[in-house]
Design a protein around this motif. Structure first.
Motif, mmCIF file in Angstrom:
data_model
loop_
_atom_site.group_PDB
_atom_site.id
_atom_site.type_symbol
_atom_site.label_atom_id
_atom_site.label_comp_id
_atom_site.label_asym_id
_atom_site.label_seq_id
_atom_site.Cartn_x
_atom_site.Cartn_y
_atom_site.Cartn_z
ATOM 1 N N LEU A 9 -25.427 -8.914 26.949
ATOM 2 C CA LEU A 9 -24.244 -8.551 26.178
ATOM 3 C C LEU A 9 -23.853 -9.709 25.264
ATOM 4 O O LEU A 9 -23.477 -10.775 25.737
ATOM 5 N N MET A 10 -23.961 -9.489 23.956
ATOM 6 C CA MET A 10 -23.654 -10.537 22.978
ATOM 7 C C MET A 10 -22.515 -10.151 22.035
ATOM 8 O O MET A 10 -21.799 -11.006 21.544
ATOM 9 N N ARG A 11 -22.374 -8.883 21.731
ATOM 10 C CA ARG A 11 -21.461 -8.453 20.671
ATOM 11 C C ARG A 11 -20.234 -7.691 21.166
ATOM 12 O O ARG A 11 -19.296 -7.497 20.419
ATOM 13 N N MET A 12 -20.276 -7.204 22.379
ATOM 14 C CA MET A 12 -19.134 -6.467 22.912
ATOM 15 C C MET A 12 -19.074 -6.666 24.419
ATOM 16 O O MET A 12 -20.092 -6.920 25.051
ATOM 17 N N PRO A 13 -17.886 -6.523 24.984
ATOM 18 C CA PRO A 13 -17.755 -6.703 26.434
ATOM 19 C C PRO A 13 -18.331 -5.521 27.212
ATOM 20 O O PRO A 13 -18.565 -4.447 26.658
ATOM 21 N N LEU A 14 -18.506 -5.756 28.486
ATOM 22 C CA LEU A 14 -19.087 -4.764 29.377
ATOM 23 C C LEU A 14 -18.372 -3.417 29.300
ATOM 24 O O LEU A 14 -19.023 -2.377 29.204
ATOM 25 N N ASP A 15 -17.047 -3.420 29.336
ATOM 26 C CA ASP A 15 -16.326 -2.146 29.373
ATOM 27 C C ASP A 15 -16.525 -1.316 28.114
ATOM 28 O O ASP A 15 -16.314 -0.107 28.130
ATOM 29 N N GLN A 16 -16.989 -1.923 27.015
ATOM 30 C CA GLN A 16 -17.293 -1.171 25.796
ATOM 31 C C GLN A 16 -18.766 -0.770 25.724
ATOM 32 O O GLN A 16 -19.098 0.282 25.200
ATOM 33 N N ALA A 17 -19.654 -1.613 26.243
ATOM 34 C CA ALA A 17 -21.091 -1.322 26.197
ATOM 35 C C ALA A 17 -21.521 -0.330 27.274
ATOM 36 O O ALA A 17 -22.413 0.490 27.058
ATOM 37 N N LEU A 18 -20.893 -0.400 28.415
ATOM 38 C CA LEU A 18 -21.294 0.401 29.569
ATOM 39 C C LEU A 18 -21.252 1.920 29.332
ATOM 40 O O LEU A 18 -22.196 2.618 29.709
ATOM 41 N N PRO A 19 -20.198 2.473 28.716
ATOM 42 C CA PRO A 19 -20.155 3.935 28.568
ATOM 43 C C PRO A 19 -21.365 4.520 27.845
ATOM 44 O O PRO A 19 -21.885 5.562 28.255
ATOM 45 N N LEU A 49 -13.779 3.793 32.008
ATOM 46 C CA LEU A 49 -14.591 4.994 31.804
ATOM 47 C C LEU A 49 -13.718 6.218 31.551
ATOM 48 O O LEU A 49 -14.112 7.111 30.808
ATOM 49 N N TRP A 50 -12.533 6.273 32.161
ATOM 50 C CA TRP A 50 -11.647 7.413 31.933
ATOM 51 C C TRP A 50 -11.103 7.446 30.515
ATOM 52 O O TRP A 50 -10.818 8.515 29.984
ATOM 53 N N VAL A 51 -10.940 6.279 29.886
ATOM 54 C CA VAL A 51 -10.363 6.250 28.534
ATOM 55 C C VAL A 51 -11.418 6.036 27.449
ATOM 56 O O VAL A 51 -11.079 5.895 26.281
ATOM 57 N N ASP A 56 -16.684 10.535 25.202
ATOM 58 C CA ASP A 56 -15.314 10.793 25.624
ATOM 59 C C ASP A 56 -15.213 11.387 27.029
ATOM 60 O O ASP A 56 -14.111 11.626 27.512
ATOM 61 N N TRP A 57 -16.336 11.612 27.696
ATOM 62 C CA TRP A 57 -16.301 12.143 29.065
ATOM 63 C C TRP A 57 -17.473 11.598 29.856
ATOM 64 O O TRP A 57 -18.625 11.847 29.518
ATOM 65 N N LEU A 58 -17.163 10.841 30.895
ATOM 66 C CA LEU A 58 -18.175 10.333 31.814
ATOM 67 C C LEU A 58 -17.714 10.638 33.237
ATOM 68 O O LEU A 58 -16.903 9.902 33.807
ATOM 69 N N PRO A 59 -18.193 11.727 33.819
ATOM 70 C CA PRO A 59 -17.778 12.074 35.176
ATOM 71 C C PRO A 59 -18.242 10.996 36.158
ATOM 72 O O PRO A 59 -19.410 10.625 36.182
ATOM 73 N N HIS A 60 -17.305 10.470 36.929
ATOM 74 C CA HIS A 60 -17.618 9.383 37.845
ATOM 75 C C HIS A 60 -16.579 9.326 38.957
ATOM 76 O O HIS A 60 -15.558 9.992 38.899
ATOM 77 N N GLY A 61 -16.866 8.517 39.958
ATOM 78 C CA GLY A 61 -15.932 8.340 41.054
ATOM 79 C C GLY A 61 -16.112 7.011 41.739
ATOM 80 O O GLY A 61 -17.071 6.276 41.481
ATOM 81 N N THR A 62 -15.156 6.716 42.612
ATOM 82 C CA THR A 62 -15.155 5.497 43.418
ATOM 83 C C THR A 62 -14.747 5.865 44.841
ATOM 84 O O THR A 62 -14.349 7.007 45.103
#
Length: 149
Positions: A9-19, A49-51, A56-62
């Protein structure tokens, strides 16, 4: 043996790249288990992931939301057999798994702006290579992910 892809990850943080990466997993019909370094990180990624806007939709859980078997993406801190039947493993925050061979593909995402994270990723690369896993290395560039090795 698993195919392990290291994502620098060089250009964006994890929470933006991950989706987008998780969307690719789902688009193949796959399921993913995301292994994070802390419960706080699981909660933060769950919220991100919810936002997410793209996609705009990634079904997931914890563990907090329950029903692992029904979730295409399961976020956890526990290195256990995938309770959702995942064949993709996503490692973040330097999380390591003793179960790499149980997955078809492993995505190891690390922060390129953090020298300690880069050094730890290099150690994980060396260990995975010694274990005989297939390896690739991707770096964020101007046009998205660029395969470097």
């Amino acid at each position: 043996m698993a195919d392990i892809a290291f994502y620098h990850l060089m250009r964006m943080p994890l929470d933006q790249a991950l989706p987008k990466l998780l969307d690719r997993v789902l688009s193949t019909g796959g399921r993913a288990l995301l292994l994070a370094g802390s419960e706080e990180r699981v909660a933060a990624l769950d919220a991100a992931l919810w936002v997410s806007q793209d996609p705009d939709w990634l079904p997931h859980g914890t563990k907090a939301s329950g029903h692992a078997a029904m979730q295409p993406i399961w976020l956890t801190t526990e290195d256990e057999p995938a309770p959702n039947g995942a064949r993709f493993l996503v490692l973040v925050d330097g999380a390591e798994s003793r179960r790499l061979a149980e997955y078809d593909r492993v995505l190891d995402l690390f922060d390129g702006q953090d020298p300690e994270a880069v050094a730890a990723a290099r150690r994980r690369w060396s260990a995975a290579k010694a274990a005989g896993h297939g390896l690739s290395y991707w770096q964020q560039g101007d046009r998205g992910w660029e395969k470097k090795a």
